[in-house]
Design a protein around this motif. Structure first.
Motif, short mmCIF file in Angstrom:
data_model
loop_
_atom_site.label_atom_id
_atom_site.label_comp_id
_atom_site.label_asym_id
_atom_site.label_seq_id
_atom_site.Cartn_x
_atom_site.Cartn_y
_atom_site.Cartn_z
N ALA A 1 0.90 -1.13 0.26
CA ALA A 1 0.27 -0.31 0.10
C ALA A 1 1.50 1.71 -0.24
CB ALA A 1 -0.63 -0.28 0.69
N GLY A 2 2.05 0.68 1.03
CA GLY A 2 2.98 2.58 0.75
C GLY A 2 3.77 2.51 -0.38
N ALA A 3 4.25 1.67 -1.33
CA ALA A 3 4.80 1.16 -2.64
C ALA A 3 3.84 2.74 -3.68
CB ALA A 3 4.75 0.67 -3.02
N PHE A 4 2.60 1.92 -3.78
CA PHE A 4 1.18 1.99 -4.46
C PHE A 4 0.94 3.73 -4.22
CE2 PHE A 4 -2.54 2.92 -5.88
CZ PHE A 4 -2.31 2.42 -7.62
N ILE A 5 0.72 4.18 -2.94
CA ILE A 5 0.65 6.26 -2.38
C ILE A 5 1.78 6.77 -2.81
CG2 ILE A 5 0.64 7.67 -0.51
CD1 ILE A 5 -1.23 5.45 1.33
N GLY A 6 3.21 5.63 -2.57
CA GLY A 6 4.20 6.82 -3.38
C GLY A 6 4.13 7.37 -4.47
N CYS A 7 3.79 5.54 -5.59
CA CYS A 7 3.93 5.80 -7.14
C CYS A 7 3.50 6.96 -7.61
CB CYS A 7 3.98 4.94 -7.09
SG CYS A 7 5.75 3.47 -7.23
N GLY A 8 2.14 7.27 -7.00
CA GLY A 8 1.25 8.45 -6.52
C GLY A 8 1.68 9.21 -7.43
N ILE A 9 2.65 10.00 -6.56
CA ILE A 9 3.47 11.31 -6.13
C ILE A 9 4.35 11.62 -7.37
CG2 ILE A 9 4.61 13.14 -4.90
CD1 ILE A 9 1.73 11.90 -3.56
N SER A 10 3.87 12.51 -8.37
CA SER A 10 4.65 12.89 -9.20
C SER A 10 5.90 13.95 -9.19
CB SER A 10 4.08 12.66 -10.49
OG SER A 10 3.23 14.41 -10.57
N LYS A 11 6.74 14.64 -10.21
CA LYS A 11 7.18 16.02 -9.61
C LYS A 11 6.19 16.94 -9.75
CE LYS A 11 11.94 13.61 -10.80
NZ LYS A 11 12.86 14.10 -11.90
N SER A 12 5.33 17.11 -11.00
CA SER A 12 4.23 17.75 -11.15
C SER A 12 3.97 18.62 -10.02
CB SER A 12 3.72 17.51 -12.42
OG SER A 12 2.90 16.30 -12.29
N ASP A 13 3.15 17.38 -9.43
CA ASP A 13 2.55 17.32 -8.24
C ASP A 13 3.72 17.94 -7.15
OD1 ASP A 13 0.67 16.09 -8.46
OD2 ASP A 13 1.24 13.84 -7.83
N ALA B 1 4.68 4.58 6.47
CA ALA B 1 4.82 5.56 6.22
C ALA B 1 5.95 5.90 6.02
CB ALA B 1 5.06 6.62 8.05
N PHE B 2 7.16 4.74 6.44
CA PHE B 2 8.40 4.40 5.94
C PHE B 2 8.30 3.88 4.46
CE2 PHE B 2 9.41 6.62 9.86
CZ PHE B 2 11.23 6.67 9.81
N ALA B 3 7.31 2.92 3.81
CA ALA B 3 7.39 2.67 2.92
C ALA B 3 6.71 3.43 1.74
CB ALA B 3 6.51 1.34 2.99
N VAL B 4 6.39 4.18 2.12
CA VAL B 4 5.71 6.13 1.22
C VAL B 4 6.27 6.44 1.05
CG1 VAL B 4 4.75 7.73 1.53
CG2 VAL B 4 3.46 6.22 2.36
N ARG C 1 -3.47 14.69 1.00
CA ARG C 1 -4.08 14.75 2.42
C ARG C 1 -3.33 12.87 2.59
NH1 ARG C 1 -9.05 11.81 3.19
NH2 ARG C 1 -9.46 12.03 1.14
N LEU C 2 -3.65 12.66 1.83
CA LEU C 2 -3.61 10.80 2.34
C LEU C 2 -1.80 10.19 2.47
CD1 LEU C 2 -4.17 7.83 1.26
CD2 LEU C 2 -3.59 7.96 -1.30
N LEU C 3 -0.97 10.71 2.03
CA LEU C 3 -0.13 11.29 2.26
C LEU C 3 0.43 11.42 4.02
CD1 LEU C 3 2.00 12.98 -0.72
CD2 LEU C 3 2.14 9.95 0.59
N ALA C 4 -0.64 12.80 4.33
CA ALA C 4 -0.75 13.47 5.80
C ALA C 4 -1.39 12.25 6.38
CB ALA C 4 -1.65 15.13 6.04
N VAL C 5 -2.51 11.49 6.00
CA VAL C 5 -2.77 11.04 7.50
C VAL C 5 -2.39 9.94 7.33
CG1 VAL C 5 -5.02 9.40 6.55
CG2 VAL C 5 -5.34 11.82 6.57
N VAL C 6 -1.51 8.96 6.19
CA VAL C 6 -1.35 7.94 7.00
C VAL C 6 0.67 8.70 7.04
CG1 VAL C 6 -1.64 6.98 5.06
CG2 VAL C 6 0.71 7.61 4.99
N ILE C 7 0.84 9.34 7.37
CA ILE C 7 2.03 9.46 7.81
C ILE C 7 2.54 10.35 8.71
CG2 ILE C 7 4.43 10.74 7.04
CD1 ILE C 7 4.31 9.85 4.64
N ILE C 8 1.24 11.53 8.69
CA ILE C 8 1.67 12.06 10.36
C ILE C 8 0.47 11.92 11.47
CG2 ILE C 8 1.07 15.21 10.46
CD1 ILE C 8 2.09 15.19 7.98
N PHE C 9 -0.77 11.86 10.46
CA PHE C 9 -2.01 11.96 11.96
C PHE C 9 -2.15 10.53 12.72
CE2 PHE C 9 -5.65 13.94 8.91
CZ PHE C 9 -5.30 14.86 8.99
#
Length: 348
Positions: A59-71, A213-216, A328-336
């Motif tokens: 799940a962390g890998a999938f979230i991470g792959c969804g982040i691009s430089k344009s984001d 979180a660290f997988a992301v 928001r998804l990143l914050a929810v799994v890493i920070i919250f």
């Protein structure tokens, strides 16, 4: 081994059926239901502990792959709206979690994790790692997801009927996390290896929700530095099956009876989401030059991919929504989870 194989087979089968009939989060929901029925009726359901780690890493890998430089390039211009959105959602999470904890039979960590704003595939497995009742968290998160997809967009459209929606010059940006990649298969295994290394490091450090979180984080860094990170959709669905089967296999008959405890908390949390959606949308409209519809969609408690698909149906084609929902998804799994952990320490 036989118990593990039969549990996995049932989870995949029911998950696939749920997916085919278009139940939101079908693979995970079906896996939970299938393995729970197996557990309650026969007592043979079993999923080893490593499956929870595998699900979090994938799940962390999938979230991470969804982040691009344009984001990230658009992050500076969206800094104020993103901070507004995350601040309001974190405040909602803590307020609703505390109210549920005080006025329901749920324990503190379960109450706070029930109120986390997404996502269905990630929060239950994080909740299990933090010691919450993952079955109850799954039930509330499922209701949140269904409401975010099926109810909130219709209400938002009705509330903002007649509001002009600006059309951007560029074509809408598709959710990168949904796109299948044509990159070599080696990149998939390398991405999984990087995410596994990050997840195991987070687990070894003992940080709450550290595995996911660290997988992301590892996947994002790998994606941005090499542009080779890729994870196909079937891998995410397999992670949903593993998470669902792990949660479902832990549900017993007494747990099922106690599930009625989540009905009132779920309704309370959904009411809080509704108020937050209106207030945050108003703040984004007045302070950040969003349309009311765009602001309320940004605050809708659904996933980034869901919002990307739903917003176009409502006449909103702004790529800002996808960027904000992804962050928001990143914050929810890493920070919250870290904030919740600190709050729980203060409560005790």
């Amino acid at each position: 081994m036989f118990r593990f194989i039969i549990t996995l087979f049932i989870a995949i089968s029911i998950g696939y059926i749920a997916y085919r009939v278009k139940i939101p989060g079908g693979f995970m929901v079906g896996a939970v239901l299938g393995s729970a029925v197996l557990s309650i009726s026969t007592g043979v359901a079993y999923m080893p502990g490593w499956t929870k780690i595998a699900a979090q890493v994938t799940a962390g890998a999938f979230i991470g792959c969804g982040i691009s430089k344009s984001d990230l390039a658009g992050f500076r211009s969206l800094l104020r709206p993103i901070l507004t959105l995350l601040s309001m959602m974190l405040a909602l999470n803590l307020l609703m979690g505390y109210l549920v904890y005080r006025f329901s039979p749920l324990d503190a960590v379960t109450a706070f994790m029930c109120a986390v704003p997404g996502g269905m595939s990630d929060i239950p497995i994080i909740a299990a790692e933090m010691g919450a009742d993952a079955a109850k968290v799954t039930a509330v998160q499922f209701l949140r997801m269904v409401a975010g997809i099926a109810i909130f967009p219709s209400v938002i459209r009705a509330m903002t009927r007649g509001e002009p929606q600006p059309q951007p010059a560029d074509a809408p940006v598709a959710d990168s996390a949904l796109a299948e990649s044509s990159k070599p298969r080696q990149s998939f295994f390398l991405t999984l290896l990087v995410a596994t290394a990050g997840g195991l490091l987070g687990r070894a450090l003992g940080i709450p929700a550290g595995t996911l979180a660290f997988a992301v984080i590892a996947s994002v860094l790998f994606k941005l530095t090499t542009d080779r990170a890729v994870l196909p959709m079937w891998a995410k669905r397999m992670a949903q099956v593993l998470s669902g089967a792990y949660i479902g296999s832990s549900i017993s008959a007494p747990d099922l009876i106690e599930m009625r405890q989540v009905l009132v908390p779920a309704l309370l949390i959904l009411a809080g989401y509704a108020v937050n959606c209106f207030l945050t949308g108003l703040l984004l409209h007045r302070g950040c030059h969003f349309t009311r519809r765009e602001g309320m969609l940004a605050a809708t408690p659904a996933g980034a991919s869901d919002i990307a698909l739903i917003s176009a149906d409502l006449g909103v084609t702004s790529p800002n929504l996808v960027v904000m929902q992804t962050l928001r998804l990143l914050a929810v799994v890493i920070i919250f989870p870290q904030v919740i952990h600190l709050v729980l320490l203060l409560l005790h």
